[in-house]
Motif scaffolding. Structure first.
Motif, PDB file in Angstrom:
ATOM      1  N   ARG A   1      41.605  44.825  36.012  1.00  0.00           N
ATOM      2  CA  ARG A   1      42.873  45.085  35.890  1.00  0.00           C
ATOM      3  C   ARG A   1      43.237  46.439  35.956  1.00  0.00           C
ATOM      4  O   ARG A   1      42.589  47.354  35.402  1.00  0.00           O
ATOM      5  CB  ARG A   1      43.374  44.506  34.565  1.00  0.00           C
ATOM      6  N   ASP A   2      44.309  46.763  36.716  1.00  0.00           N
ATOM      7  CA  ASP A   2      44.716  48.428  36.836  1.00  0.00           C
ATOM      8  C   ASP A   2      46.316  48.260  36.147  1.00  0.00           C
ATOM      9  O   ASP A   2      46.957  47.447  35.860  1.00  0.00           O
ATOM     10  CB  ASP A   2      44.833  48.766  38.259  1.00  0.00           C
ATOM     11  N   ASN A   3      46.617  49.576  36.026  1.00  0.00           N
ATOM     12  CA  ASN A   3      48.135  49.846  35.605  1.00  0.00           C
ATOM     13  C   ASN A   3      48.886  50.499  36.661  1.00  0.00           C
ATOM     14  O   ASN A   3      49.663  51.306  36.520  1.00  0.00           O
ATOM     15  CB  ASN A   3      48.110  50.943  34.328  1.00  0.00           C
ATOM     16  N   GLY A   4      48.619  50.101  37.937  1.00  0.00           N
ATOM     17  CA  GLY A   4      49.122  50.616  39.019  1.00  0.00           C
ATOM     18  C   GLY A   4      50.949  49.990  39.273  1.00  0.00           C
ATOM     19  O   GLY A   4      51.367  49.712  38.303  1.00  0.00           O
TER      20      GLY A   4
ATOM     21  N   ASN B   1      37.039  31.508  44.355  1.00  0.00           N
ATOM     22  CA  ASN B   1      38.150  31.994  44.898  1.00  0.00           C
ATOM     23  C   ASN B   1      38.546  33.253  44.536  1.00  0.00           C
ATOM     24  O   ASN B   1      37.971  33.715  43.196  1.00  0.00           O
ATOM     25  CB  ASN B   1      39.453  31.066  44.521  1.00  0.00           C
ATOM     26  N   LEU B   2      39.385  34.032  44.983  1.00  0.00           N
ATOM     27  CA  LEU B   2      39.972  35.414  44.316  1.00  0.00           C
ATOM     28  C   LEU B   2      41.417  35.123  44.094  1.00  0.00           C
ATOM     29  O   LEU B   2      42.470  34.633  44.852  1.00  0.00           O
ATOM     30  CB  LEU B   2      39.917  36.517  45.535  1.00  0.00           C
ATOM     31  N   ASN B   3      41.618  35.537  42.809  1.00  0.00           N
ATOM     32  CA  ASN B   3      42.735  35.097  42.015  1.00  0.00           C
ATOM     33  C   ASN B   3      43.594  36.360  41.807  1.00  0.00           C
ATOM     34  O   ASN B   3      42.952  37.311  41.275  1.00  0.00           O
ATOM     35  CB  ASN B   3      42.849  34.452  40.857  1.00  0.00           C
ATOM     36  N   ILE B   4      44.664  36.467  42.291  1.00  0.00           N
ATOM     37  CA  ILE B   4      45.533  38.066  41.867  1.00  0.00           C
ATOM     38  C   ILE B   4      46.894  37.576  41.337  1.00  0.00           C
ATOM     39  O   ILE B   4      47.612  36.638  41.502  1.00  0.00           O
ATOM     40  CB  ILE B   4      45.963  38.155  43.477  1.00  0.00           C
ATOM     41  N   VAL B   5      47.176  38.384  40.184  1.00  0.00           N
ATOM     42  CA  VAL B   5      48.252  38.362  39.357  1.00  0.00           C
ATOM     43  C   VAL B   5      48.823  39.640  39.371  1.00  0.00           C
ATOM     44  O   VAL B   5      48.190  40.619  39.202  1.00  0.00           O
ATOM     45  CB  VAL B   5      47.997  37.914  37.967  1.00  0.00           C
ATOM     46  N   SER B   6      50.202  39.833  39.814  1.00  0.00           N
ATOM     47  CA  SER B   6      50.609  40.922  39.969  1.00  0.00           C
ATOM     48  C   SER B   6      52.227  40.949  39.718  1.00  0.00           C
ATOM     49  O   SER B   6      52.981  40.026  39.846  1.00  0.00           O
ATOM     50  CB  SER B   6      50.362  41.710  41.308  1.00  0.00           C
TER      51      SER B   6
ATOM     52  N   THR C   1      48.131  45.130  38.303  1.00  0.00           N
ATOM     53  CA  THR C   1      47.591  44.019  39.145  1.00  0.00           C
ATOM     54  C   THR C   1      46.297  43.634  38.428  1.00  0.00           C
ATOM     55  O   THR C   1      45.558  44.460  38.137  1.00  0.00           O
ATOM     56  CB  THR C   1      47.228  44.322  40.664  1.00  0.00           C
ATOM     57  N   THR C   2      45.948  42.141  38.512  1.00  0.00           N
ATOM     58  CA  THR C   2      44.696  41.879  37.977  1.00  0.00           C
ATOM     59  C   THR C   2      44.100  41.012  38.840  1.00  0.00           C
ATOM     60  O   THR C   2      44.719  39.993  39.264  1.00  0.00           O
ATOM     61  CB  THR C   2      44.949  40.910  36.426  1.00  0.00           C
ATOM     62  N   VAL C   3      43.021  41.171  39.320  1.00  0.00           N
ATOM     63  CA  VAL C   3      42.334  40.323  40.248  1.00  0.00           C
ATOM     64  C   VAL C   3      40.978  39.875  39.581  1.00  0.00           C
ATOM     65  O   VAL C   3      40.388  40.212  38.863  1.00  0.00           O
ATOM     66  CB  VAL C   3      41.912  41.108  41.367  1.00  0.00           C
ATOM     67  N   SER C   4      40.848  38.528  39.991  1.00  0.00           N
ATOM     68  CA  SER C   4      39.581  37.645  39.281  1.00  0.00           C
ATOM     69  C   SER C   4      39.051  36.946  40.029  1.00  0.00           C
ATOM     70  O   SER C   4      39.494  36.392  40.976  1.00  0.00           O
ATOM     71  CB  SER C   4      40.040  37.168  37.814  1.00  0.00           C
ATOM     72  N   PHE C   5      37.745  36.663  39.810  1.00  0.00           N
ATOM     73  CA  PHE C   5      36.742  35.376  40.457  1.00  0.00           C
ATOM     74  C   PHE C   5      35.740  35.146  39.608  1.00  0.00           C
ATOM     75  O   PHE C   5      35.554  35.472  38.741  1.00  0.00           O
ATOM     76  CB  PHE C   5      36.338  35.957  41.825  1.00  0.00           C
ATOM     77  N   SER C   6      35.227  34.046  39.752  1.00  0.00           N
ATOM     78  CA  SER C   6      34.154  33.313  38.984  1.00  0.00           C
ATOM     79  C   SER C   6      32.877  33.153  39.681  1.00  0.00           C
ATOM     80  O   SER C   6      33.007  32.838  40.936  1.00  0.00           O
ATOM     81  CB  SER C   6      34.534  31.809  38.444  1.00  0.00           C
ATOM     82  N   LEU C   7      31.358  33.191  39.028  1.00  0.00           N
ATOM     83  CA  LEU C   7      30.421  32.621  39.596  1.00  0.00           C
ATOM     84  C   LEU C   7      29.780  31.902  38.557  1.00  0.00           C
ATOM     85  O   LEU C   7      29.657  32.068  37.317  1.00  0.00           O
ATOM     86  CB  LEU C   7      29.605  34.343  39.773  1.00  0.00           C
ATOM     87  N   VAL C   8      28.903  31.115  39.310  1.00  0.00           N
ATOM     88  CA  VAL C   8      28.152  30.167  38.492  1.00  0.00           C
ATOM     89  C   VAL C   8      26.855  30.932  37.659  1.00  0.00           C
ATOM     90  O   VAL C   8      26.259  31.912  38.181  1.00  0.00           O
ATOM     91  CB  VAL C   8      27.191  29.258  39.469  1.00  0.00           C
ATOM     92  N   VAL C   9      26.786  30.483  36.487  1.00  0.00           N
ATOM     93  CA  VAL C   9      25.974  31.148  35.694  1.00  0.00           C
ATOM     94  C   VAL C   9      24.300  30.600  35.825  1.00  0.00           C
ATOM     95  O   VAL C   9      24.338  29.321  36.090  1.00  0.00           O
ATOM     96  CB  VAL C   9      26.202  31.080  34.193  1.00  0.00           C
ATOM     97  N   LYS C  10      23.419  31.522  36.067  1.00  0.00           N
ATOM     98  CA  LYS C  10      22.099  30.696  36.361  1.00  0.00           C
ATOM     99  C   LYS C  10      21.352  30.457  34.964  1.00  0.00           C
ATOM    100  O   LYS C  10      21.656  30.940  33.986  1.00  0.00           O
ATOM    101  CB  LYS C  10      21.374  32.157  36.914  1.00  0.00           C
TER     102      LYS C  10
ATOM    103  N   PHE D   1      42.995  41.657  29.068  1.00  0.00           N
ATOM    104  CA  PHE D   1      42.293  41.756  30.186  1.00  0.00           C
ATOM    105  C   PHE D   1      42.907  40.763  31.405  1.00  0.00           C
ATOM    106  O   PHE D   1      43.094  40.952  32.663  1.00  0.00           O
ATOM    107  CB  PHE D   1      40.978  41.772  30.090  1.00  0.00           C
ATOM    108  N   ALA D   2      43.367  39.705  31.007  1.00  0.00           N
ATOM    109  CA  ALA D   2      43.553  38.553  31.591  1.00  0.00           C
ATOM    110  C   ALA D   2      45.206  38.404  31.812  1.00  0.00           C
ATOM    111  O   ALA D   2      45.884  37.626  32.645  1.00  0.00           O
ATOM    112  CB  ALA D   2      43.235  37.040  31.148  1.00  0.00           C
ATOM    113  N   THR D   3      45.799  39.402  31.235  1.00  0.00           N
ATOM    114  CA  THR D   3      47.228  39.624  31.325  1.00  0.00           C
ATOM    115  C   THR D   3      48.173  38.294  30.919  1.00  0.00           C
ATOM    116  O   THR D   3      48.906  37.639  31.576  1.00  0.00           O
ATOM    117  CB  THR D   3      47.832  40.065  32.774  1.00  0.00           C
TER     118      THR D   3
END
Length: 254
Positions: free
Chosen positions: A99-102, A145-150, A156-165, A238-240
């Motif tokens: 997340r940025d403050n741009g 997926n890449l998720n973008i909220v702005s 802008t906040t960008v986020s993505f998920s990964l599988v935990v091992k 962080f998730a806005t």
């Protein structure tokens, strides 16, 4: 990363080299990579404290994704600001958000990005969109997926998920959706927490640095669950997530 990399990903000619990777190591190394760019603009890159899960991914490709997203956040943020990185369990996976403050983006600009067209920011700096296109393709190869909220002026906040091992989906969902204990306050605690909550009420969820500064203060006479509550506030910031942010604050007035 170049046009050939993009084309190889489009043509499914890149085989993923799946490895077990520590999330904190991945993020810390990416922060080190963009350190000079951040220092040149006096931007602090803040990694939220988290449990160091292992994920299954192609370390080189995902590392380039994180570096690209961090570079974008730094590029489009004003000097003397902050970029926040947060990780957390969401729906049984690890979500990584930046997340940025741009300057943020309008809905039209965001739509054009999602369509992989060229865009320009409010300062007329051009971007070919290749970097984000690469991120979309790498994450698609990892079945995420890449998720973008702005929004203009709100960053802008960008986020993505990964599988935990090494942890079952059932265990992860149980951890990420744990039942919250009802929080009760004595009259003394109510007065103490109300002074604290009043200040947070005056903040918008996108004012990350201001909110984090308040949360870092010690609260004498606070209830035993205060640290858990603070962490939930941080996650909402962080998730806005304005709805959750406001709900957590309003809990203190009930």
């Amino acid at each position: 990363m170049n046009i050939l990399d993009i084309q190889r990903l489009k043509d499914n000619k890149i085989t993923l080299n799946l490895q077990t990777v520590l999330v904190n190591k991945l993020l810390t190394e990416a922060i080190d990579y963009v350190h000079i760019a951040a220092v040149n603009k006096n931007i602090r890159v803040i990694l939220s404290p988290n449990e160091n899960y292992e994920v299954s991914c192609d370390e080189e490709l995902i590392s380039r994704v994180v570096i690209n997203l961090l570079s974008n956040a730094i590029q489009y943020s004003p000097e003397n600001s902050e970029v926040f990185i947060h990780t957390g369990l969401v729906n049984g996976e690890i979500e990584i958000s930046i997340r940025d403050n741009g300057v943020g983006m309008s809905e039209n600009t965001l739509q054009r990005l999602m369509e992989q067209e060229s865009v320009s920011d409010v300062q007329n700096r051009m971007s070919t969109g290749i970097g984000l296109q690469y991120c979309f393709l790498v994450l698609a190869a990892h079945r995420t997926n890449l998720n973008i909220v702005s929004a203009p002026g709100k960053g802008t906040t960008v986020s993505f998920s990964l599988v935990v091992k090494g942890i079952s989906t059932t265990e992860l969902i149980a951890a990420s959706e744990a039942i919250k204990i009802k929080r009760t306050l004595t009259e003394t605690e109510k007065e103490t927490m109300k002074l604290f909550a009043d200040r947070l009420r005056n903040c918008e969820v996108y004012e990350g640095s201001r909110i984090l500064s308040i949360l870092n203060e010690e609260i004498h006479g606070a209830p035993h669950w205060i640290n858990d509550w603070k962490n939930e506030i941080r996650q909402a910031v962080f998730a806005t997530n304005e709805r959750v942010y406001n709900q957590l604050i309003e809990q203190l007035y009930e």
